[in-house]
Design a protein around this motif. Sequence first.
Motif, short mmCIF file in Angstrom:
data_model
loop_
_atom_site.label_atom_id
_atom_site.label_comp_id
_atom_site.label_asym_id
_atom_site.label_seq_id
_atom_site.Cartn_x
_atom_site.Cartn_y
_atom_site.Cartn_z
N PHE A 139 0.81 -1.21 0.00
CA PHE A 139 0.00 0.00 0.00
C PHE A 139 0.85 1.26 0.00
CE2 PHE A 139 -4.04 -1.86 1.82
CZ PHE A 139 -4.76 -1.53 0.71
N SER A 140 1.91 1.24 0.84
CA SER A 140 2.51 2.54 1.12
C SER A 140 3.77 2.84 0.33
CB SER A 140 2.76 2.69 2.63
OG SER A 140 3.26 1.51 3.17
N VAL A 141 4.48 1.84 -0.14
CA VAL A 141 5.70 2.16 -0.89
C VAL A 141 5.32 2.55 -2.32
CG1 VAL A 141 7.92 1.33 -1.64
CG2 VAL A 141 6.99 0.55 0.51
N PRO A 142 5.82 3.71 -2.79
CA PRO A 142 5.42 4.17 -4.11
C PRO A 142 5.75 3.14 -5.22
CG PRO A 142 6.63 5.87 -2.97
CD PRO A 142 6.69 4.65 -2.12
N THR A 143 4.80 2.94 -6.11
CA THR A 143 4.92 1.94 -7.17
C THR A 143 6.18 2.12 -8.00
OG1 THR A 143 2.55 2.19 -7.34
CG2 THR A 143 3.61 0.89 -9.04
N PHE A 144 6.47 3.37 -8.37
CA PHE A 144 7.57 3.58 -9.31
C PHE A 144 8.91 3.17 -8.72
CE2 PHE A 144 7.59 7.50 -6.94
CZ PHE A 144 8.90 7.90 -6.93
N TRP A 145 9.01 3.34 -7.39
CA TRP A 145 10.29 3.00 -6.77
C TRP A 145 10.47 1.49 -6.70
CZ3 TRP A 145 12.44 1.62 -1.75
CH2 TRP A 145 13.82 1.86 -1.70
N ILE A 146 9.41 0.77 -6.37
CA ILE A 146 9.49 -0.69 -6.37
C ILE A 146 9.86 -1.18 -7.77
CG2 ILE A 146 8.22 -2.84 -6.05
CD1 ILE A 146 6.63 -1.59 -3.95
N GLY A 147 9.23 -0.57 -8.79
CA GLY A 147 9.54 -0.93 -10.17
C GLY A 147 11.01 -0.76 -10.46
N MET A 148 11.57 0.33 -9.96
CA MET A 148 12.98 0.60 -10.19
C MET A 148 13.87 -0.44 -9.52
SD MET A 148 13.79 4.57 -10.02
CE MET A 148 14.76 4.29 -8.60
N LEU A 149 13.47 -0.81 -8.27
CA LEU A 149 14.24 -1.83 -7.56
C LEU A 149 14.19 -3.15 -8.32
CD1 LEU A 149 13.37 -1.28 -3.79
CD2 LEU A 149 15.34 -0.49 -5.07
N LEU A 150 13.01 -3.47 -8.87
CA LEU A 150 12.89 -4.71 -9.64
C LEU A 150 13.84 -4.69 -10.83
CD1 LEU A 150 9.02 -5.30 -9.67
CD2 LEU A 150 10.73 -6.70 -8.54
N ILE A 151 13.87 -3.55 -11.53
CA ILE A 151 14.77 -3.45 -12.68
C ILE A 151 16.22 -3.62 -12.25
CG2 ILE A 151 15.66 -1.88 -14.46
CD1 ILE A 151 12.94 -0.72 -14.75
N MET A 152 16.56 -2.93 -11.15
CA MET A 152 17.94 -3.03 -10.68
C MET A 152 18.31 -4.46 -10.35
SD MET A 152 18.71 0.06 -8.13
CE MET A 152 18.09 1.64 -8.58
N ALA A 153 17.40 -5.16 -9.65
CA ALA A 153 17.72 -6.51 -9.21
C ALA A 153 17.71 -7.50 -10.38
CB ALA A 153 16.73 -6.96 -8.13
N PHE A 154 16.63 -7.55 -11.13
CA PHE A 154 16.46 -8.64 -12.09
C PHE A 154 16.97 -8.32 -13.50
CE2 PHE A 154 13.26 -9.46 -8.83
CZ PHE A 154 13.64 -10.73 -8.46
N ALA A 155 17.08 -7.05 -13.83
CA ALA A 155 17.58 -6.73 -15.16
C ALA A 155 19.05 -6.32 -15.13
CB ALA A 155 16.73 -5.63 -15.79
N VAL A 156 19.39 -5.39 -14.22
CA VAL A 156 20.76 -4.87 -14.24
C VAL A 156 21.72 -5.82 -13.55
CG1 VAL A 156 22.26 -2.95 -13.58
CG2 VAL A 156 19.91 -2.51 -14.33
N ASN A 157 21.40 -6.25 -12.32
CA ASN A 157 22.35 -7.07 -11.57
C ASN A 157 22.33 -8.54 -11.96
OD1 ASN A 157 23.32 -4.89 -10.23
ND2 ASN A 157 21.97 -5.13 -8.47
N LEU A 158 21.14 -9.13 -12.01
CA LEU A 158 21.07 -10.57 -12.30
C LEU A 158 20.99 -10.84 -13.80
CD1 LEU A 158 18.60 -11.60 -9.47
CD2 LEU A 158 21.04 -12.07 -9.57
N GLY A 159 20.43 -9.89 -14.55
CA GLY A 159 20.33 -10.06 -15.99
C GLY A 159 19.35 -11.14 -16.43
N TRP A 160 18.39 -11.48 -15.55
CA TRP A 160 17.45 -12.54 -15.88
C TRP A 160 16.36 -12.05 -16.83
CZ3 TRP A 160 16.41 -14.82 -10.31
CH2 TRP A 160 17.58 -15.47 -9.89
N LEU A 161 15.89 -10.83 -16.63
CA LEU A 161 14.75 -10.33 -17.38
C LEU A 161 15.10 -9.03 -18.10
CD1 LEU A 161 12.00 -10.89 -14.65
CD2 LEU A 161 12.19 -12.15 -16.80
N PRO A 162 14.44 -8.75 -19.21
CA PRO A 162 14.67 -7.48 -19.89
C PRO A 162 14.14 -6.32 -19.03
CG PRO A 162 12.84 -8.65 -20.89
CD PRO A 162 13.46 -9.59 -19.91
N SER A 163 14.76 -5.14 -19.15
CA SER A 163 14.40 -4.04 -18.25
C SER A 163 13.21 -3.25 -18.74
CB SER A 163 15.60 -3.11 -18.08
OG SER A 163 15.85 -2.46 -19.31
N GLY A 164 12.81 -3.43 -19.97
CA GLY A 164 11.66 -2.65 -20.43
C GLY A 164 11.27 -3.03 -21.83
#
Lengths: 324, 308
Positions: A139-164
Amino acid sequence: MFGYLVGRLIQAVMVVFVMSVIVFVGVYAIGNPIDVMIDPGASQEIRENLIRQYGFDQPLWQQYFTFVSNVFQGDLGRSMVYNIPVTSLVFSRLPATLELVLVSVGIATLIGVPAGMYAGYRPNSIAAKLIMALSVLGFSVPTFWIGMLLIMAFAVNLGWLPSGGRGEVGQFLWFDTSLATSNGWAHVIMPAINLSLFKMGLMIRLTRAGMVEAMGTDYVRFARAQGLPDRQIVFGHIMRNISIPLVTVFGLELGSTLAFAVVTETVFNWPGVGKLIIDSILQLDRPVMVSYLVMVVLLFVMINLVVDLIYARLDPRVRLKGGS
Amino acid sequence: MAQIGNVLAVPSAAPVETRVMRLRNFWSDYRRSWVAVAALAVIVTLLVAAFGAPWLVPQDPYDLAQLDWLDAFLPPRTAGSGGYVHLLGTDNAGRDMLSAILYGLRTSFVIGISAGALALTLGISIGLTSAYFGGRIEALLMRIVDLQLSMPAILLALVMAAVLGQGVPQIILALVVAQYAYFARTTHGAASVERRKDYIEAARSTPLPTRRILFKHLLPNVLPPLIVVATVQVASAISLEATLSFLGVGLPLTEPSLGSLISNGFKYIHAGRSWLSIYPGVFLMITVVAINLVGDQVRTVIDPRNSR
């Protein structure tokens, strides 16, 4: 019932009219799109031709009148940036948004409802507390920031998923959708999870509240006294009762998910209508802004109308109170 | 609505309680949850850090003369040309991130709190007026409010921000437009219950001016649920502002709020410079979650079902 229906319909039409005027006047108060569109060094003649072509030389009420009469002919104007009709522009972007919304609502329901049911079934367990804490975060954590964390974790660092982006589009029945290819799924999964978190929090809380309430009712106690196994009580009896409010909220929330998609689509560079409206705001593409906003107003007024009518059908008090 | 009515029954039922006593009781109930106490401490710390930023941090991120391009993209805990260590690194313009974050937090607080206060005032006025006078005014005002509530706040704020343009006052106005309806709804719900009570009837039979009845008699008794809504709305105003700035319709980077800092940092996450967006985001998250936790506890405390 008929009087109520007519009354609500008139109200809905008035709301759409008022909102469209507000949107129109509001949007036309922002900047001068001619300055953005053409080279500042262009001759006065070209400028004036363009202004005349888009009808900006006419008074505002006349521009509004032209706009409305065009809308009734199915013409929402031409995008100033893409130079194609707004209707085809929006319809070309709509499938991307719809598949994103669909997947995210699916995720929210498939995870949120069972999690909420468990949290209501064993409200004092550690898992239940953890689920509730997570729902507060959703509810409380802004959506866009979570999205950014997801990109950082799974696209930039782990490289598992495309970033966009949307990925490969395949054919499913008669639709072009990225849900038909595995590459498309790889692209859609992260934005969909991002968009689903808020909804999931809501689903968890609603389901849990319904579950807790149902656990104390007579029919559950009676079923227990009969010696029915818990599994049968929960899935056979309780689930049927708590699913009605859930479906209502589900329908209502579909509209707001479309609105929230604006943020997620921007973060993940997803080519849907949400990204389109942000781009058109930044580029002062007036026809797109006005059309999108009027369509959204129409959508929400329609959702409200349907909900009101269903409630009036179910609850006679609503009808009598607001009848005239 | 029935719950709100019960909430309101509490202060009128115990008129001998003084204000100090009530506050002391409130605090003894509040501190039962250590999470809520910790959250309150976090908010106070953040407020002090944000408004004391000019005296606490080494750099004024607004002052271009203090920025050095050679300091750009320093990772956290490295020393820059200013001779001090950049605890959270620097951004693309050589801004010290910690300084920028605390100044940004100040902007976020100013926007969130003033938007919340203005929306509260507007919402109270609309809610009280419609509940007190009833009839056509009530029907019209509440219809508008309900319509607004059915639309997502983010969309309203987005449209308003797009129409009004960038800048702090514009954003505050956009947030007020997006949020006043929550206050109006809550006030109206509580006030329509109160209005039917005897003390309002009694006040109406005296020659007291309507304004006085509204604000001195009715308002104090509808305030408790509004306090809860206000806390939550401040948090959501801060979060909304950050979202708008991230989308590019909020504040420009020359007046950094947490949102515009994150938005700026977002451009560099693919280059592995994650500190530009992670740290402002962490501050944003802590702020919003802490405010929500406090609001949750206040709700629990003033709910009479939980009273001793």
